[in-house]
Write an enzyme that holds these catalytic residues in place. Structure first.
Site, mmCIF file in Angstrom:
data_model
loop_
_atom_site.group_PDB
_atom_site.id
_atom_site.type_symbol
_atom_site.label_atom_id
_atom_site.label_comp_id
_atom_site.label_asym_id
_atom_site.label_seq_id
_atom_site.Cartn_x
_atom_site.Cartn_y
_atom_site.Cartn_z
ATOM 1 N N CYS A 199 107.679 -6.616 83.881
ATOM 2 C CA CYS A 199 106.247 -6.893 84.100
ATOM 3 C C CYS A 199 105.823 -6.584 85.535
ATOM 4 O O CYS A 199 104.703 -6.183 85.783
ATOM 5 C CB CYS A 199 105.849 -8.296 83.676
ATOM 6 S SG CYS A 199 106.959 -9.600 84.051
ATOM 7 N N VAL A 253 102.527 -4.572 86.389
ATOM 8 C CA VAL A 253 101.379 -5.203 87.057
ATOM 9 C C VAL A 253 100.883 -4.304 88.187
ATOM 10 O O VAL A 253 99.682 -4.125 88.382
ATOM 11 C CB VAL A 253 101.760 -6.611 87.588
ATOM 12 C CG1 VAL A 253 100.708 -7.128 88.547
ATOM 13 C CG2 VAL A 253 101.920 -7.583 86.431
HETATM 14 S S1 SF4 Z 1 109.793 -11.482 84.590
HETATM 15 FE FE1 SF4 Z 1 108.740 -10.316 82.962
HETATM 16 S S2 SF4 Z 1 110.095 -8.615 82.462
HETATM 17 FE FE2 SF4 Z 1 111.291 -10.073 83.655
HETATM 18 S S3 SF4 Z 1 112.326 -11.315 82.114
HETATM 19 FE FE3 SF4 Z 1 110.443 -12.385 82.668
HETATM 20 S S4 SF4 Z 1 108.895 -11.684 81.170
HETATM 21 FE FE4 SF4 Z 1 110.636 -10.261 81.093
#
Ligand code: SF4
Length: 512
Positions: free
Chosen positions: A153, A157
């Site tokens: 993510c 982002v």
């Molecule tokens: S931070 Fe985002 S990508 Fe990383 S484990 Fe958590 S939900 Fe998944």
């Protein structure tokens, strides 16, 4: 001292010794400042009722114990299914540690995967340098045949451009220009691990198939989808297709990499779909997905390329296996051999032997959308009642499909389907409308303890029981395994229920 070297206690017993129990009590009293035990009990009781259930189901902005994981987990699952492929997740290292440990705990195998180790500076200025260095390191250290890139993510982002970054990394010599680096954006804040699987697999196929001409042949591509039983299931599908004489390619075949032998050689890569086969799979007559909701975009892409497509929903049971085999027979013109027909007969026989124990039993099921559909269909086939069916990553379309399945059977009456709900909703369901058994992954053990509903572990992940992933749950033989797991729990509960000597043991029988 509770512990001493002459008699080393396991932690089960060690922490029950006076020095530990005293320490825990002190910690509670002096640091935790807890509510009085009666108040806690009072609130706990309140949360078991209908009034709380209504409040629980009205909640909108909070998820408690979702039965799903994030997209990149699914992307890694798909990537390791290709020959010599190293999954490379562009983003933070902690996420990748999570994917690796999640798979290792379920499959009891090391799971290789690298990250571009983005930290604060990359979050502000973008992760291009991390991609350049990361691809170079991964290529030189781990000698893969392909590196499949997905994103966490953090990278999504800030909007990192994967395609541009990979091109720049190639120009800077991180990997040779012709080296295969397929990629997929897998934003973790939408969808789930099944969406990530779909995106990653589509990305890999696009990498090999885009701008290529298709010359149709008679082969069939099979996609397993995100599946905790992939080791057993893909081998079972291959066995069935070989028995039928069907030429096939399994796309994303991770059945070997998560079942490597202990023989003195560490295999970072093992088995997997040959890259050459992945390329020529474009020519297949049809692509078949064993899990519709894991492959919506991938199948759409296959259809765009001119292939026939068909999708199943984690086929468990007699009817579901019939449907799968008949579709293969239709597409290939092959007949179903007597050997497989015999397996069908054996499954029907086993169901008939045990039906008295399963018929009318009430179940709650949670898990991925396809698994829930497959298990629901099988339970209805057995005359059981799948009273609560819940998929946190289920869509409205999935909900309608489950409802149609329930409506098609007299045993589906009074059963309900819940898309987008979590395990805290399931807790309310189990307290207000109790069932005989719960089917789900390892996390269900907390629901089992809390609500007293016996848990049958079927799903992903299963961390606290070993080797189930080696057993298939598809096909007639795979269905036999599911039947046995359900029956074992039914009989265990029956024995527990009848075990008191001279009181209930009039039914503590040797023969069930
Ligand atoms: S931070 Fe985002 S990508 Fe990383 S484990 Fe958590 S939900 Fe998944």
């Amino acid at each position: 001292m509770t512990q001493n070297t002459d008699n080393v206690l396991d932690h089960f017993n060690l922490f029950r010794g006076p020095e530990y129990t005293g320490m825990f009590e002190n910690k509670k009293k002096n640091f935790e400042n807890p509510h009085p035990a009666e108040k806690v009990e009072e609130m706990r009781d309140y949360t078991k009722g209908w009034e709380y259930r209504e409040k629980n189901f009205a909640r909108e902005a909070l998820v408690v114990n979702p039965a799903k994981a994030c997209q990149p987990l699914g992307a890694v699952f798909a990537a390791v299914g290709f020959e010599g492929t190293l999954p490379f997740v562009h983003g933070s290292q902690g996420c990748v540690a999570y994917y690796r440990s999640h798979f290792s705990r379920h499959f009891k195998e090391p799971s290789s995967c690298v990250s571009s180790s983005m930290t604060e500076d990359a979050a502000v200025f973008g992760g291009l340098n991390n991609m350049i260095d990361g691809l170079a390191n991964a290529y030189n250290l781990y000698k893969p045949k392909m590196i499949a890139v997905s994103t966490t993510c953090m990278a999504e982002v800030i909007g990192d451009d994967l395609n541009g970054f990979i091109q720049t990394a190639k120009e800077k010599g991180s990997v040779p220009a012709e080296f295969d680096v397929p990629h997929a954006h897998t934003p973790a804040f939408v969808g789930s691990h099944i969406t990530g699987y779909d995106n990653a697999l589509k990305g890999i196929l696009e990498h090999f198939w885009n701008k290529k001409e298709r010359t149709a042949d008679g082969k069939i591509n099979i996609i397993g989808g995100f599946d905790g039983y992939t080791v057993g299931n893909l081998r079972e599908v291959k066995r069935l297709l070989d028995l039928m004489g069907v030429q096939h390619t399994i796309l994303a075949d991770n059945s070997d990499v998560w079942d490597t032998p202990t023989d003195g050689e560490f295999r970072m890569y093992d088995g997997g779909t040959k890259l050459e086969d992945a390329k020529t799979a474009l020519n297949a007559k049809a692509t078949i997905s064993m899990q519709e909701y894991c492959t919506e975009k991938t199948l759409g892409y296959c259809a765009e390329k001119g292939q026939e497509t068909a999708a199943f929903n984690h086929p468990v049971g007699v009817a579901a296996t019939d449907k799968f085999l008949m579709e293969i027979a239709r597409l290939t013109g092959k007949t179903i051999p007597a050997e497989i027909e015999k397996e069908r007969g054996r499954l029907v026989d086993a169901i008939a032997d045990s039906t008295a124990h399963i018929h009318g039993k009430k179940f709650a099921i949670y898990g991925d959308p396809d698994l829930c559909l497959g298990l629901t269909a099988f339970l209805l086939e057995l005359g059981a009642e799948p009273v609560h069916i819940l998929a946190t990553n289920g869509s409205k379309d999935w909900e309608a499909k489950v409802q149609a399945l329930l409506d098609s059977s007299p045993f589906g009456k009074g059963c309900h389907v819940y898309a987008g709900k979590d395990l805290w909703h399931m807790r309310s369901l189990l307290f207000t409308e109790p069932v005989d058994f719960l089917i789900g992954n390892t996390y269900g053990k907390y629901l089992e303890r809390d609500t007293g509903t016996p848990l049958i572990r079927i799903g992903f992940p299963v961390f606290d029981r070993h080797h189930h992933h080696r057993y298939p749950v598809w096909g007639y033989q795979g269905t036999m395994n599911v039947l046995v797991w359900i029956l074992d729990k039914i009989f265990d509960e029956m024995d527990k229920n009848t075990i008191v000597p001279s009181k209930t043991d009039y039914s503590y029988d040797i023969i069930r």
